[in-house]
Write a protein that holds these residues in place. Structure first.
Motif, PDB file in Angstrom:
ATOM      1  N   GLY A 362       0.834  -1.193   0.000  1.00 17.56           N
ATOM      2  CA  GLY A 362       0.000   0.000   0.000  1.00 17.56           C
ATOM      3  C   GLY A 362       0.865   1.237   0.000  1.00 17.56           C
ATOM      4  N   THR A 363       0.445   2.251   0.736  1.00 13.56           N
ATOM      5  CA  THR A 363       1.158   3.531   0.745  1.00 13.56           C
ATOM      6  C   THR A 363       1.230   4.084   2.162  1.00 13.56           C
ATOM      7  N   ARG A 364       2.425   4.525   2.532  1.00 12.41           N
ATOM      8  CA  ARG A 364       2.612   5.304   3.747  1.00 12.41           C
ATOM      9  C   ARG A 364       3.117   6.678   3.326  1.00 12.41           C
ATOM     10  N   ALA A 365       2.500   7.708   3.848  1.00 20.53           N
ATOM     11  CA  ALA A 365       2.914   9.063   3.497  1.00 20.53           C
ATOM     12  C   ALA A 365       2.731   9.965   4.702  1.00 20.53           C
ATOM     13  N   GLY A 366       3.645  10.885   4.871  1.00 17.78           N
ATOM     14  CA  GLY A 366       3.568  11.817   5.982  1.00 17.78           C
ATOM     15  C   GLY A 366       3.886  13.222   5.506  1.00 17.78           C
ATOM     16  N   ALA A 367       3.363  14.203   6.222  1.00 17.04           N
ATOM     17  CA  ALA A 367       3.634  15.597   5.890  1.00 17.04           C
ATOM     18  C   ALA A 367       3.594  16.431   7.151  1.00 17.04           C
ATOM     19  N   ALA A 368       4.413  17.458   7.158  1.00 14.86           N
ATOM     20  CA  ALA A 368       4.369  18.444   8.241  1.00 14.86           C
ATOM     21  C   ALA A 368       4.565  19.826   7.641  1.00 14.86           C
ATOM     22  N   THR A 369       3.807  20.778   8.155  1.00 16.73           N
ATOM     23  CA  THR A 369       3.951  22.174   7.749  1.00 16.73           C
ATOM     24  C   THR A 369       4.143  23.003   9.008  1.00 16.73           C
ATOM     25  N   VAL A 370       5.231  23.754   9.044  1.00 19.13           N
ATOM     26  CA  VAL A 370       5.552  24.589  10.195  1.00 19.13           C
ATOM     27  C   VAL A 370       5.570  26.044   9.734  1.00 19.13           C
ATOM     28  N   VAL A 371       4.569  26.801  10.169  1.00 12.73           N
ATOM     29  CA  VAL A 371       4.471  28.219   9.818  1.00 12.73           C
ATOM     30  C   VAL A 371       5.133  29.024  10.934  1.00 12.73           C
ATOM     31  N   GLU A 372       6.171  29.745  10.566  1.00  9.68           N
ATOM     32  CA  GLU A 372       6.934  30.528  11.533  1.00  9.68           C
ATOM     33  C   GLU A 372       6.429  31.975  11.529  1.00  9.68           C
ATOM     34  N   MET A 373       6.022  32.446  12.714  1.00 10.96           N
ATOM     35  CA  MET A 373       5.590  33.832  12.868  1.00 10.96           C
ATOM     36  C   MET A 373       6.738  34.618  13.496  1.00 10.96           C
ATOM     37  N   VAL A 374       7.149  35.663  12.807  1.00 13.89           N
ATOM     38  CA  VAL A 374       8.274  36.468  13.310  1.00 13.89           C
ATOM     39  C   VAL A 374       7.784  37.842  13.710  1.00 13.89           C
ATOM     40  N   GLY A 375       8.454  38.412  14.714  1.00 15.56           N
ATOM     41  CA  GLY A 375       8.122  39.767  15.123  1.00 15.56           C
ATOM     42  C   GLY A 375       8.429  40.714  14.000  1.00 15.56           C
ATOM     43  N   THR A 376       7.906  41.846  14.405  1.00 15.16           N
ATOM     44  CA  THR A 376       8.000  42.632  13.227  1.00 15.16           C
ATOM     45  C   THR A 376       7.595  41.938  12.062  1.00 15.16           C
TER      46      THR A 376
END
Length: 416
Positions: A362-376
């Motif tokens: 079959g299929t194994r799949a993974g994903a991650a999304t990391v949204v970085e919030m910066v000052g200013t």
């Protein structure tokens, strides 16, 4: 993983790391504080069938645009529209003004509606797909209560406050690894001094084929890679019952166990790159193409493949029209959080890391999304079977067969 179990595990891991070797325990290697105390998740049933259908169109359009904008034209590609859209919707729930309107334009709809419908869509897929969302806040930032509540209600997001030191990097990476069954690791390399929040989605797919391949359906062959080389490949060959013709490409659909999810393999016309195929499609064409799949015999040959992909999606998202969110002077995330000194926030990096493994099981799949919030499946006829042999660069997707929603879009240019 339950929030309490995760926090306990992080505390134990931090203590072990601090006492390893000759290092003294560090005062800043503290357990992340749970900011969800006192926030009760309300059952959000605002997303009916019409809203979910609208969000599928938004997800298709966003996913196709993101895949095209992220492709380098030479190597393999794998983006998860669902993971990226969920993480960015977390951010949009804290945006205001032009920043919000631009984000909604790129994502494909109002943030409130997208959050509710994405949550409903993810729940409908079943236990082959697991998703989790979390928000990580630097100590010293006060998070708006409405932001917490909205993300908790619609996307089930947990929120933690941490010192944003090396221990926090490990905690975020461990959280992602846990939620993706270790398919995605070390997505975050460091925390820059100006980073104030991280909005994180993790996705894990583990699906067996409805009809697994047997030993006599596995054959050695050659794959004509995009660089002109001939690569040895192990092909999975079987007769399927769903044939596609889409934007000049031929393809097939192979269902996973349970029939809710499926693998879509698409072979572009000879002499054309898979990116041209994806660029020629929009949400309407994608959904209509899958809906019009022909119920007929098709002999499908699929090479086994496995690879990882990662990128910072900031430039592609700016190119898609989300410019203000990344601009320190124009970004408006006043509905999300504020520092004690009153400074604002903007998007920094948008780290996207994926993994896929397609084999006879079959299929194994993974994903991650990391949204970085910066000052200013309709009844199959007895006509001469079609043939689709994915023995040169091809595009593929892993989709919800009920709604045509894409969980992953990929391009294979090499199987080496």
């Amino acid at each position: 993983m339950r929030r309490r179990d995760f926090l306990a595990a992080m505390a134990l891991a931090t203590a072990s790391l601090a006492t390893a070797g000759c290092e003294e325990p560090r005062d800043d290697a503290t357990e992340a504080a749970d900011l969800m105390a006192g926030v009760t998740r309300a059952a959000d049933d605002s997303a009916g069938p019409a809203q979910v259908a609208t969000s599928v169109g938004a997800l298709c359009g966003f996913g196709l645009a993101l895949a095209c904008a992220s492709d380098d034209g030479a190597s393999n590609l794998l983006v998860s529209p669902l993971s990226a859209q969920m993480a960015l919707t977390l951010a949009a729930n804290g945006a205001a003004g032009t920043t919000l309107s631009q984000m909604e334009e790129v994502l494909g709809g109002p943030a409130d509606a997208l959050g509710a419908s994405l949550g409903a869509l993810a729940t409908s897929v079943g236990d082959q797909l697991r998703l989790a969302n979390s928000v990580w806040v630097r100590e010293g930032y006060e998070v708006e209560r409405e932001f917490l509540q909205k993300n908790a209600d619609t996307l089930g997001a947990d929120v933690y406050q941490a010192p944003f030191d090396d221990a926090t990097v490990r905690q975020i990476n461990d959280w992602v690894s846990e939620e993706t069954d270790a398919m995605v690791t070390d997505v975050l390399d460091q925390i820059p001094v100006h980073a104030q929040l991280y909005l994180v989605n993790a996705l894990a797919l583990d699906a067996n084929w409805a009809d697994p391949y047997t030993t006599d359906q596995i054959e050695d062959g050659t794959f004509a890679a995009a660089d002109g080389s001939a690569q040895s490949a192990s092909y999975l060959r079987a007769e399927e019952g769903s044939y596609l013709e889409l934007a000049g490409a031929t393809g097939f659909v192979k269902a996973y166990e349970g029939g809710t999810l499926g693998f879509v393999g698409l072979l572009p016309a000879e002499g054309h790159d898979p990116a041209e195929l994806l660029d020629a499609l929009d949400a309407t064409a994608w959904c209509a193409g899958l809906a019009s799949a022909e119920a007929t015999r098709v002999v499908a040959s699929l090479p086994k493949f496995s690879y990882d992909w990662e990128a910072d999606l900031a430039d592609p998202l700016v190119g898609m029209g989300m410019g203000d969110a990344f601009d320190a002077e124009r970004a408006d995330f006043s509905a999300m959080a504020r520092a004690k000194d009153g400074s604002g926030l903007a998007l920094g990096r948008v780290l996207h890391k994926t993994h896929v493994d397609v084999n006879e099981r079959g299929t194994r799949a993974g994903a991650a999304t990391v949204v970085e919030m910066v000052g200013t499946s309709a009844e199959v006829d007895a006509t001469e079977p079609r043939r689709v042999t994915l023995d040169r660069p091809f595009a593929y997707a892993i989709v919800d067969l009920t709604t045509s929603a894409p969980l992953f879009f990929g391009i294979v240019r090499s199987v080496a």
